[in-house]
Design a protein around this motif. Structure first.
Motif, PDB file in Angstrom:
ATOM      1  N   LEU A  93       0.827  -1.218   0.000  1.00 52.35           N
ATOM      2  CA  LEU A  93       0.000   0.000   0.000  1.00 52.35           C
ATOM      3  C   LEU A  93       0.859   1.264   0.000  1.00 52.35           C
ATOM      4  CD1 LEU A  93      -2.800  -1.058   2.518  1.00 52.35           C
ATOM      5  CD2 LEU A  93      -2.953  -0.895   0.036  1.00 52.35           C
ATOM      6  N   PRO A 112       1.211   3.499  -4.853  1.00 48.51           N
ATOM      7  CA  PRO A 112       0.888   4.860  -5.355  1.00 48.51           C
ATOM      8  C   PRO A 112       2.095   5.574  -5.959  1.00 48.51           C
ATOM      9  CG  PRO A 112       0.070   4.541  -3.112  1.00 48.51           C
ATOM     10  CD  PRO A 112       0.947   3.383  -3.414  1.00 48.51           C
ATOM     11  N   TRP A 124      -3.649   6.076  -8.625  1.00 45.93           N
ATOM     12  CA  TRP A 124      -3.951   5.214  -7.462  1.00 45.93           C
ATOM     13  C   TRP A 124      -5.071   5.814  -6.617  1.00 45.93           C
ATOM     14  CZ3 TRP A 124      -2.708   0.401  -5.984  1.00 45.93           C
ATOM     15  CH2 TRP A 124      -2.938   0.031  -4.659  1.00 45.93           C
ATOM     16  N   GLU A 126      -6.762   5.688  -3.032  1.00 41.94           N
ATOM     17  CA  GLU A 126      -6.653   5.232  -1.634  1.00 41.94           C
ATOM     18  C   GLU A 126      -7.995   4.659  -1.163  1.00 41.94           C
ATOM     19  OE1 GLU A 126      -4.054   5.154   0.289  1.00 41.94           O
ATOM     20  OE2 GLU A 126      -2.598   6.447  -0.737  1.00 41.94           O
ATOM     21  N   GLU A 170      -8.632   0.883   0.116  1.00 44.28           N
ATOM     22  CA  GLU A 170      -9.141   0.601   1.466  1.00 44.28           C
ATOM     23  C   GLU A 170     -10.365  -0.315   1.396  1.00 44.28           C
ATOM     24  OE1 GLU A 170     -10.710   3.373   5.063  1.00 44.28           O
ATOM     25  OE2 GLU A 170      -9.114   4.219   3.810  1.00 44.28           O
TER      26      GLU A 170
END
Lengths: 303, 236
Positions: A97, A101, A107, A109, A113
């Motif tokens: 994670l 990015p 990307w 987030e 998630e």
């Protein structure tokens, strides 16, 4: 129409083995293409070449109009996590994670998630100790959350339970609708994935056997079921892709579309003519021309 | 250039291996060296005497302990990180450039770490008890400039050498590293055969900068070899 992928007369040979044999293929931008076929058909080799991880022996490959091999601009737009992807030693989810990015300009987030929660990917366990399904979840996480203009999914369902597969379908369709891009997806779970595809490519032994829209793919072949002699009569003159026979009954998958004369004959002879499902079509194109003769079981309690 | 920096960040993402493990290895070796010194102390040798100082400064334990880990780190930086870097969208060229930059950063970090610890050692009169961990002959005998150069080039050589072995494995499988090992042994043997008659004269004329040039050349050659091997490697 603009194309994300343009492959022209590509051959890839590994020594004496030909993995891809003179294939030509185009995939439109903002579409989902299903790459189907047996193990060893050449699906992963195509994806490797598209992702610049391999080079064709001959022919031309273009991704977004440019050759992908060692091309920074193209590779920045491609995401390809293999089914047997290797990760750096001692990598955990947090490493993935943190670094993804850096490479993926688009990307998300929030999506990452959601996928971590939806797939229940363990946070602390080293990736090397992940189950097959958990490895697939990480590959899907990287592929979807990167929102790369071209995302290549190589057997994304391996080891995923039914809930996770449904979650993947849902997440893919939702994100694809909101952020249209190009997907190429190889899978053996054809019935489950069929609804996703705009285009279908069926490969066998390194050759493209079918390359059509999902609607047209069903017109590539037809099935004939009935009395063995009658079915043989109907199939005469057509290439038969696959044959099943039980006693006097026979079922065949025949390449091509039946004309009116054949349909009339079938009706007369009591042969049922139908359209094969995509799964039947893939199985038929992958079937051996000289089918393996089943061995009679002579030992055992139920022999 | 961005892809090169991204690859460097990919390596730096393994923070524990890059920054913590070298420090913990140095700490462990320091403890072991102190324990050995205590054994000598108890057996009658006295801290601060010429024999004690000379014996302690000849102990290269700290350097040897790191070599194995650094070569492993160099191997893993290519063997497992290369396929992942390509999966994320790096080119082979960017991967080799980014890896070399990370090698240099790791080497600079360890050199700076050793320089600080060496300074502390000298400042505390060798940890208040005459223990020599970093102020040793192989690390420049207390000369900070020499220590920085020796550690930087030493670490860089180990990391790049590990990297080229892993690149050979990526390209040719098991036969790759074997071929490099055989080539290295042959090169060393042929060099030895050629220079042995003049060895005393060479030893007499030896200058430390020869080693520095050799280490820098080795690192550059290893990085070049890594690129040549990875350029045509197929990810499986």
């Amino acid at each position: 129409m603009s194309y994300a992928i343009d492959i022209l007369n590509v051959t890839r040979a590994f020594g004496s083995r030909t993995a891809l044999d003179d294939i030509t293929l185009r995939v439109a931008e903002h579409s989902i293409c299903g790459l189907l076929g047996r193990n060893g058909a050449g699906k992963t080799t195509i994806m490797s070449i598209l992702a610049g991880q391999d080079r064709p022996t001959s022919g031309r490959v273009e991704v977004f109009g440019r050759r992908p091999f060692e091309n920074d601009a193209v590779l920045a737009k491609v995401s390809f996590i293999r089914d047997n992807q290797r990760y750096p030693d001692r990598y955990c989810l947090e490493h993935v994670l943190r670094i993804a990015p850096v490479f993926a300009a688009n990307w998300s987030e929030d999506l990452a998630e959601e996928l971590v929660d939806g797939f229940r990917i363990p946070a602390k366990t080293p990736i090397k100790r992940f189950s097959r399904g958990q490895l697939s979840s990480v590959a899907i996480l990287l592929g979807l959350a990167s929102r790369a203009p071209l995302t290549l999914f190589d057997e994304p369902y391996l080891g995923l339970d039914v809930t996770a597969r449904a979650f993947f379908h849902d997440a893919l369709l939702r994100d694809y609708s909101a952020h249209p891009r190009t997907f190429v997806l190889s899978t053996h779970l054809i019935e489950e994935s069929e609804a996703l595809f705009d285009q279908v490519v069926i490969l066998d032994a390194g050759r493209i056997r079918v390359n059509a829209s999902i609607d047209d793919s069903h017109e590539c072949a037809f099935t004939a079921r009935g009395n063995s002699d009658a079915v043989d009569h109907i199939a005469r003159g057509y290439p038969v892709l696959q044959t099943h026979a039980i006693g006097a009954l026979k079922s065949v998958v025949i390449e091509g579309a039946p004309d009116d004369e054949v349909l009339a004959q079938a009706h007369q002879l009591g042969v049922s003519v139908g359209t094969p499902s995509l799964q039947e079509l893939v199985a038929a194109y992958g079937a051996d021309t000289s089918p393996v003769t089943p061995r009679a079981i002579s030992k055992g309690t139920r022999a | 250039m961005n892809a090169v920096i991204s690859t460097t960040r990919l390596h730096l993402n393994r923070r524990r291996e890059t920054f913590v493990v070298p420090l913990s290895i140095a700490g462990m070796v320091a403890v072991v060296s102190i324990l050995i010194s205590l054994i000598f102390w108890r057996s009658g040798s006295l801290p601060g005497t010429p024999g004690w100082v000379s014996g302690s400064r000849s102990n290269p334990g700290i350097a040897y302990a790191l070599v194995g880990f650094l070569i492993y780190l160099g191997v893993s930086s290519v063997a497992t990180t290369f396929p992942f870097a390509l999966a994320l969208g790096a080119t082979r060229r960017a991967f080799v450039g980014g890896t070399f930059l990370w090698n240099a950063i790791a080497a600079a970090y360890i050199a700076a770490l050793f320089a600080i610890l060496n300074g502390l050692e000298i400042l505390t009169h060798h940890w208040f008890a005459g223990f020599y961990i970093f102020d040793i002959y192989i690390l420049g005998g207390g000369d900070t400039a020499k220590l920085l150069l020796i550690v930087f080039l030493g670490v860089l050589s180990c990391l790049t050498l590990g990297g080229v072995f892993a690149a050979a494995w990526e390209r040719f499988g098991v036969r790759g590293p074997q071929a490099i090992a055989v080539a290295l042994v042959l090169a060393l043997a042929i060099t030895a055969i050629i220079v042995v008659p003049d060895l005393p004269a060479i030893v007499a004329a030896f200058q430390l900068w020869w080693l520095a040039v050799a280490a820098a050349a080795l690192s550059l050659l290893a990085a070049l070899g890594t690129w040549l091997l990875l350029r045509s490697a197929i990810i499986r």
